[in-house]
Write an enzyme that holds these catalytic residues in place. Sequence first.
Site, short mmCIF file in Angstrom:
data_model
loop_
_atom_site.label_atom_id
_atom_site.label_comp_id
_atom_site.label_asym_id
_atom_site.label_seq_id
_atom_site.Cartn_x
_atom_site.Cartn_y
_atom_site.Cartn_z
N LYS A 196 0.86 -1.18 0.00
CA LYS A 196 0.00 0.00 0.00
C LYS A 196 0.89 1.23 0.00
O LYS A 196 1.64 1.47 0.94
CB LYS A 196 -0.90 -0.01 1.23
CG LYS A 196 -1.86 1.16 1.26
CD LYS A 196 -2.84 1.04 2.41
CE LYS A 196 -3.81 2.18 2.42
NZ LYS A 196 -4.72 2.10 3.58
N ARG A 206 -10.72 10.25 1.41
CA ARG A 206 -10.63 11.01 2.66
C ARG A 206 -11.91 11.80 2.87
O ARG A 206 -12.34 12.00 4.00
CB ARG A 206 -9.40 11.93 2.63
CG ARG A 206 -8.09 11.17 2.35
CD ARG A 206 -7.30 10.87 3.60
NE ARG A 206 -6.26 9.87 3.36
CZ ARG A 206 -4.97 10.12 3.14
NH1 ARG A 206 -4.53 11.37 3.13
NH2 ARG A 206 -4.11 9.14 2.96
N ARG A 217 0.94 9.81 5.59
CA ARG A 217 1.17 8.49 6.16
C ARG A 217 2.51 7.91 5.72
O ARG A 217 2.68 6.71 5.61
CB ARG A 217 0.05 7.53 5.73
CG ARG A 217 -1.36 8.02 5.98
CD ARG A 217 -2.33 6.85 5.89
NE ARG A 217 -3.72 7.23 5.76
CZ ARG A 217 -4.47 7.73 6.76
NH1 ARG A 217 -3.92 7.93 7.94
NH2 ARG A 217 -5.73 8.03 6.55
N GLU A 233 7.54 -6.66 1.50
CA GLU A 233 6.28 -6.59 2.25
C GLU A 233 5.38 -7.80 1.94
O GLU A 233 4.78 -8.38 2.84
CB GLU A 233 5.52 -5.30 1.90
CG GLU A 233 6.10 -4.03 2.50
CD GLU A 233 5.75 -3.86 3.98
OE1 GLU A 233 5.04 -4.71 4.54
OE2 GLU A 233 6.18 -2.86 4.58
N LYS A 248 -2.08 -1.69 -4.03
CA LYS A 248 -2.95 -0.52 -4.01
C LYS A 248 -2.13 0.76 -4.06
O LYS A 248 -1.16 0.85 -3.31
CB LYS A 248 -3.74 -0.58 -2.70
CG LYS A 248 -4.64 0.57 -2.43
CD LYS A 248 -5.26 0.41 -1.09
CE LYS A 248 -6.06 1.64 -0.79
NZ LYS A 248 -6.67 1.59 0.51
N SER A 274 -10.00 5.55 -5.00
CA SER A 274 -10.93 6.67 -5.21
C SER A 274 -10.43 7.68 -6.25
O SER A 274 -11.21 8.16 -7.07
CB SER A 274 -11.20 7.35 -3.88
OG SER A 274 -9.99 7.80 -3.28
N TYR A 313 -14.97 0.81 -7.29
CA TYR A 313 -16.25 1.46 -7.01
C TYR A 313 -17.24 1.26 -8.16
O TYR A 313 -18.41 1.56 -8.03
CB TYR A 313 -16.03 2.96 -6.73
CG TYR A 313 -15.15 3.16 -5.50
CD1 TYR A 313 -15.68 3.03 -4.22
CD2 TYR A 313 -13.78 3.44 -5.63
CE1 TYR A 313 -14.88 3.18 -3.10
CE2 TYR A 313 -12.97 3.60 -4.52
CZ TYR A 313 -13.52 3.46 -3.25
OH TYR A 313 -12.72 3.61 -2.15
#
Length: 326
Positions: A196, A206, A217, A233, A248, A274, A313
Amino acid sequence: MFPAVRPRRLRRTPAIRRLVAETRPAPAELVLPMFVREGLTESRPISSLPGVVQHSRDSLRKAAVEAVQAGIGGLMLFGVPLTRDEVGSAGTDPDGILNAAISDVVSEVGDATVVMSDLCLDEFTSHGHCGVLRPDGSVDNDATLRRYADMAVAQAAAGAHVLGPSGMMDGQIGVVREALDKAGYTDTAMLAYAVKYASAFYGPFREAVESTLQGDRKTYQQDPANLREAMREVALDVAEGADMVMVKPALPYLDVLSSVAATVDVPVAAYQVSGEYAMVEAAAANGWIDRERVILEQLTSIRRAGAQIILTYWAVEAAQLLRQGY
Ligand code: PBG
């Protein structure tokens, strides 16, 4: 004087093209991310994600049934609570909005689809970080793991089939697996957000979760510059017990997706996030692109790069388009 080989022969008619198509996204591979907000009596639009809403508990149930009828592969639930605190208490509260919504949806659709839940604290903390903070404001990895363990057990108790740990804390998959097993939830699976990136493509999300985050982040999500780190990872998450792994965002990271898919022996998912969605909707609203063709072209590309599962989505609409043989 004539070419000996003519690839165009296999592109001549729609039927020939259909016959030789190597990649065909299917409704069953699509997962719909859904937002449920505490205190709503009806669904509410999200301005930066036209067509996506914050659901009330009731409208979420109805939309879940429609998604099942569309034949999609699963649902990924995100909760937006009314109150937030330093440690994200609403995330572990069995009556917290996300846990309540999980049991609503599971009681509505049962095993007819795969009910997944986001396992992260950012929607529940007052500061908007994916973990708990030390006095100096940095995210405390190991204290956060204890919160994830409790949150995982709460989500499994609510009936989630698959948990999606998305906080990018070191060791989260191992700790969550152990907590689930200890509590008797040995059959609750994990879709690890293994890769990620600290991405600007999460912007509209958000708004969707009314994020309170200040700053970024970057101390826990990955640097977009790195592929080798992504592979590390993934290897860790698989070793710690991830049942599936995710990359992602999707489209800007197809090379990463392709490398991950070539390396692991668990199912690989990609999350078309998004910002990816919003860019297409905005361009289409201006009449600059053919919306439906772009949606399906992107899904095909993500599939071709190696994602067996795609969170999008557009899941329900894309399933309908695919069914019509679009
Ligand atoms: C964290 C989470 C995020 C997204 C999914 N899970 C936001 C973030 O990491 O800041 C983003 C999804 C999207 O942009 O569609 N709970």
